[in-house]
Design an enzyme around this catalytic site. Structure first.
Site, PDB file in Angstrom:
ATOM      1  N   GLU A  28       0.836  -1.217   0.000  1.00 56.50           N
ATOM      2  CA  GLU A  28       0.000   0.000   0.000  1.00 56.50           C
ATOM      3  C   GLU A  28       0.866   1.262   0.000  1.00 56.50           C
ATOM      4  O   GLU A  28       2.069   1.209   0.278  1.00 56.50           O
ATOM      5  CB  GLU A  28      -0.919   0.007   1.227  1.00 56.50           C
ATOM      6  CG  GLU A  28      -0.164  -0.062   2.551  1.00 56.50           C
ATOM      7  CD  GLU A  28      -0.839   0.703   3.675  1.00 56.50           C
ATOM      8  OE1 GLU A  28      -1.322   1.825   3.443  1.00 56.50           O
ATOM      9  OE2 GLU A  28      -0.854   0.170   4.800  1.00 56.50           O
ATOM     10  N   LYS A  89      -5.724  10.546   0.653  1.00 57.20           N
ATOM     11  CA  LYS A  89      -5.688   9.183   1.200  1.00 57.20           C
ATOM     12  C   LYS A  89      -6.965   8.488   0.735  1.00 57.20           C
ATOM     13  O   LYS A  89      -8.058   8.835   1.178  1.00 57.20           O
ATOM     14  CB  LYS A  89      -5.622   9.276   2.732  1.00 57.20           C
ATOM     15  CG  LYS A  89      -5.889   7.979   3.477  1.00 57.20           C
ATOM     16  CD  LYS A  89      -5.940   8.235   4.994  1.00 57.20           C
ATOM     17  CE  LYS A  89      -6.590   7.078   5.738  1.00 57.20           C
ATOM     18  NZ  LYS A  89      -6.760   7.355   7.180  1.00 57.20           N
ATOM     19  N   VAL A 109      -5.308   0.194   3.069  1.00 56.50           N
ATOM     20  CA  VAL A 109      -5.413  -1.264   3.001  1.00 56.50           C
ATOM     21  C   VAL A 109      -6.638  -1.657   2.178  1.00 56.50           C
ATOM     22  O   VAL A 109      -6.542  -2.495   1.271  1.00 56.50           O
ATOM     23  CB  VAL A 109      -5.466  -1.881   4.419  1.00 56.50           C
ATOM     24  CG1 VAL A 109      -5.859  -3.349   4.370  1.00 56.50           C
ATOM     25  CG2 VAL A 109      -4.111  -1.711   5.119  1.00 56.50           C
ATOM     26  N   ASP A 141     -16.329   5.357  14.382  1.00 55.89           N
ATOM     27  CA  ASP A 141     -15.126   5.305  13.548  1.00 55.89           C
ATOM     28  C   ASP A 141     -14.597   3.871  13.477  1.00 55.89           C
ATOM     29  O   ASP A 141     -13.889   3.397  14.363  1.00 55.89           O
ATOM     30  CB  ASP A 141     -14.056   6.246  14.118  1.00 55.89           C
ATOM     31  CG  ASP A 141     -12.882   6.415  13.164  1.00 55.89           C
ATOM     32  OD1 ASP A 141     -12.808   5.679  12.159  1.00 55.89           O
ATOM     33  OD2 ASP A 141     -12.029   7.281  13.418  1.00 55.89           O
ATOM     34  N   SER A 143     -12.737   1.408  10.608  1.00 55.45           N
ATOM     35  CA  SER A 143     -12.071   1.497   9.313  1.00 55.45           C
ATOM     36  C   SER A 143     -12.761   0.643   8.253  1.00 55.45           C
ATOM     37  O   SER A 143     -13.203  -0.482   8.519  1.00 55.45           O
ATOM     38  CB  SER A 143     -10.621   1.034   9.452  1.00 55.45           C
ATOM     39  OG  SER A 143      -9.999   1.027   8.179  1.00 55.45           O
ATOM     40  N   ALA A 144     -12.801   1.189   7.040  1.00 57.04           N
ATOM     41  CA  ALA A 144     -13.313   0.435   5.890  1.00 57.04           C
ATOM     42  C   ALA A 144     -12.422  -0.762   5.565  1.00 57.04           C
ATOM     43  O   ALA A 144     -12.824  -1.637   4.792  1.00 57.04           O
ATOM     44  CB  ALA A 144     -13.432   1.357   4.678  1.00 57.04           C
ATOM     45  N   ASP A 145     -11.237  -0.831   6.165  1.00 51.92           N
ATOM     46  CA  ASP A 145     -10.378  -2.017   5.964  1.00 51.92           C
ATOM     47  C   ASP A 145     -11.111  -3.286   6.415  1.00 51.92           C
ATOM     48  O   ASP A 145     -10.929  -4.352   5.828  1.00 51.92           O
ATOM     49  CB  ASP A 145      -9.082  -1.903   6.786  1.00 51.92           C
ATOM     50  CG  ASP A 145      -8.156  -0.794   6.300  1.00 51.92           C
ATOM     51  OD1 ASP A 145      -8.439  -0.183   5.253  1.00 51.92           O
ATOM     52  OD2 ASP A 145      -7.137  -0.545   6.996  1.00 51.92           O
ATOM     53  N   LYS A 162      -3.247  -1.644  14.785  1.00 50.85           N
ATOM     54  CA  LYS A 162      -2.450  -0.735  15.597  1.00 50.85           C
ATOM     55  C   LYS A 162      -2.975  -0.612  17.013  1.00 50.85           C
ATOM     56  O   LYS A 162      -4.181  -0.584  17.247  1.00 50.85           O
ATOM     57  CB  LYS A 162      -2.453   0.648  14.966  1.00 50.85           C
ATOM     58  CG  LYS A 162      -1.131   1.000  14.379  1.00 50.85           C
ATOM     59  CD  LYS A 162      -1.356   2.039  13.332  1.00 50.85           C
ATOM     60  CE  LYS A 162      -2.410   1.544  12.363  1.00 50.85           C
ATOM     61  NZ  LYS A 162      -3.211   2.577  11.804  1.00 50.85           N
TER      62      LYS A 162
HETATM   63  N1  PSU Z   1      -1.106   1.346   9.818  1.00 52.63           N
HETATM   64  C1  PSU Z   1       0.103   1.965   9.877  1.00 52.63           C
HETATM   65  N2  PSU Z   1       0.322   3.033   9.086  1.00 52.63           N
HETATM   66  C2  PSU Z   1      -0.633   3.479   8.238  1.00 52.63           C
HETATM   67  C3  PSU Z   1      -1.893   2.821   8.170  1.00 52.63           C
HETATM   68  C4  PSU Z   1      -2.090   1.765   8.990  1.00 52.63           C
HETATM   69  O1  PSU Z   1       0.952   1.572  10.628  1.00 52.63           O
HETATM   70  O2  PSU Z   1      -0.368   4.443   7.523  1.00 52.63           O
HETATM   71  C5  PSU Z   1      -2.916   3.267   7.178  1.00 52.63           C
HETATM   72  C6  PSU Z   1      -3.306   2.074   6.298  1.00 52.63           C
HETATM   73  O3  PSU Z   1      -3.284   2.487   4.951  1.00 52.63           O
HETATM   74  C7  PSU Z   1      -4.717   1.752   6.725  1.00 52.63           C
HETATM   75  C8  PSU Z   1      -5.218   3.122   7.088  1.00 52.63           C
HETATM   76  O4  PSU Z   1      -5.481   1.145   5.712  1.00 52.63           O
HETATM   77  O5  PSU Z   1      -4.127   3.704   7.781  1.00 52.63           O
HETATM   78  C9  PSU Z   1      -6.457   3.070   7.935  1.00 52.63           C
HETATM   79  O6  PSU Z   1      -7.031   4.335   7.938  1.00 52.63           O
HETATM   80  P1  PSU Z   1      -8.514   4.519   8.502  1.00 52.63           P
HETATM   81  O7  PSU Z   1      -8.401   4.197   9.954  1.00 52.63           O
HETATM   82  O8  PSU Z   1      -8.825   5.969   8.218  1.00 52.63           O
HETATM   83  O9  PSU Z   1      -9.376   3.577   7.728  1.00 52.63           O
HETATM   84 MN    MN Z   2     -11.703   6.018  10.336  1.00 51.99          MN
END
Ligand code: PSU
Ligand code: MN
Length: 308
Positions: A28, A89, A109, A141, A143-145, A162
């Site tokens: 990614e 992003k 992701v 909140d 994540s869409a992941d 994380k």
């Molecule tokens: N984990 C990391 N560094 C990052 C991310 C995750 O250690 O930069 C990024 C990944 O691309 C993940 C995104 O898909 O953060 C998730 O963002 P959000 O919580 O807004 O979905």
């Molecule tokens: Mn989010």
């Protein structure tokens, strides 16, 4: 519809590996644009690509450049992306507009899984996936992941969700969505900077072959969606648990105070954490993604053998 002509652009390296049915590992780019500062971001991206090549697979770093999904990036493209500030992003919801409007964007992701699947790449290596944020019962909140893992047929290798997230709730949502969650040579689900989140890994596995076979069985049977592999950070690079916990507390308090919300939350917390730990979190992040790349390359090779 011609996917390759209209939407996807390949480097020669990736095109040839696809044609020869050689193992490929997707990577990614949000970690490059929003996850690490320059120049560590581009150095890490190159290190990870080299690690994958050394292990006998082909890296495919994915992002959107001027409205086209790039599967594989040249050294110059990667360097350019790493130096930019204010790159979009892009997660699942952002991709249609990015392609239609000719935007340049890094892929999360979720978005990288979508692109990998379109390109025919089944293994994807990242640092940590997004998940359920602490306080999600208020902010919603999530994540869409996680929903992408429910839908898109890709093996995702990570060092856990994380530690800034609510790992227990993240595992609950993954269970609801029917995503196999494997612990790679561990019985514990990892927590990114540390090896043990305090939660069990739902399915411990011993080898890359087992990971590949679980994915093959799932997809053979037409059961849609990804397979998540939690690969713990090597013990010698693990951070001290109580100091990382305190740093996370500070970072979360700062986010709350400054009213950070939406897609800015994860990048904000990551950079706050880096300051709080005087760079230790960044060093650990680099080591764990390098290790994920090694394991991901073995999984890609094992999966390719099953496809052949
Ligand atoms: N984990 C990391 N560094 C990052 C991310 C995750 O250690 O930069 C990024 C990944 O691309 C993940 C995104 O898909 O953060 C998730 O963002 P959000 O919580 O807004 O979905
Ligand atoms: Mn989010």
């Amino acid at each position: 519809m011609n996917l390759q002509r209209n939407y996807l652009t390949f480097t020669d390296e990736v095109r040839e590996a696809l044609a020869d049915k050689r193992p490929i590992v997707a990577l990614e780019t949000t970690i490059v644009t929003h996850g690490m500062p320059y120049p560590q971001n581009v150095e890490t991206a190159r290190l990870v690509e080299e690690t994958i090549r050394t292990a006998g697979a082909t890296p495919a770093t994915i992002g959107v450049y001027k409205g086209a999904i790039h599967v594989g990036m040249s050294v110059d493209e990667l360097e350019w992306l790493a130096e930019q500030t204010g790159v979009i992003k892009a997660s699942r919801r952002d991709l249609p507009a990015a392609l239609s409007l000719g935007q340049t964007a890094s892929t999360t992701v979720a978005a990288t899984m979508m692109a990998a699947r379109l390109a025919g790449v089944r293994t994807f290596v990242t640092g940590g996936i997004g998940g359920v944020h602490r306080g999600a019962e208020r902010t919603m909140d999530i994540s869409a992941d996680l929903t992408e893992l429910a839908h898109t047929d890709v093996i995702v290798v990570c060092a856990g969700a994380k530690a800034i997230l609510d790992i227990g709730l993240t595992l609950e949502v993954l269970e609801t969505l029917g995503v196999p969650v494997l612990g790679y040579q561990t019985a514990r689900f990892p927590a990114f900077y540390t090896r043990d989140s305090g939660y069990l890994a739902p399915t411990p596995v011993d080898s890359a072959e087992q990971v590949a076979d679980i994915a093959r069985v799932k997809w053979d049977l037409g059961w849609q969606g990804g397979v998540l592999v939690g690969n713990p950070i090597p013990a010698e690079h693990e951070l001290d648990e109580s100091s990382i916990r305190e740093a996370i507390r500070q970072a979360l308090a700062a986010a709350d105070e400054q009213g950070v919300s939406g897609k800015d939350v994860t990048p904000f917390l990551l950079s706050a954490l880096e300051r709080e730990t005087a760079g230790q979190s960044l060093a650990a992040n680099i080591r764990l993604i390098e290790h994920n790349a090694k394991v991901g390359a073995e999984i890609a090779k094992a999966y390719q053998l099953k496809e052949a």
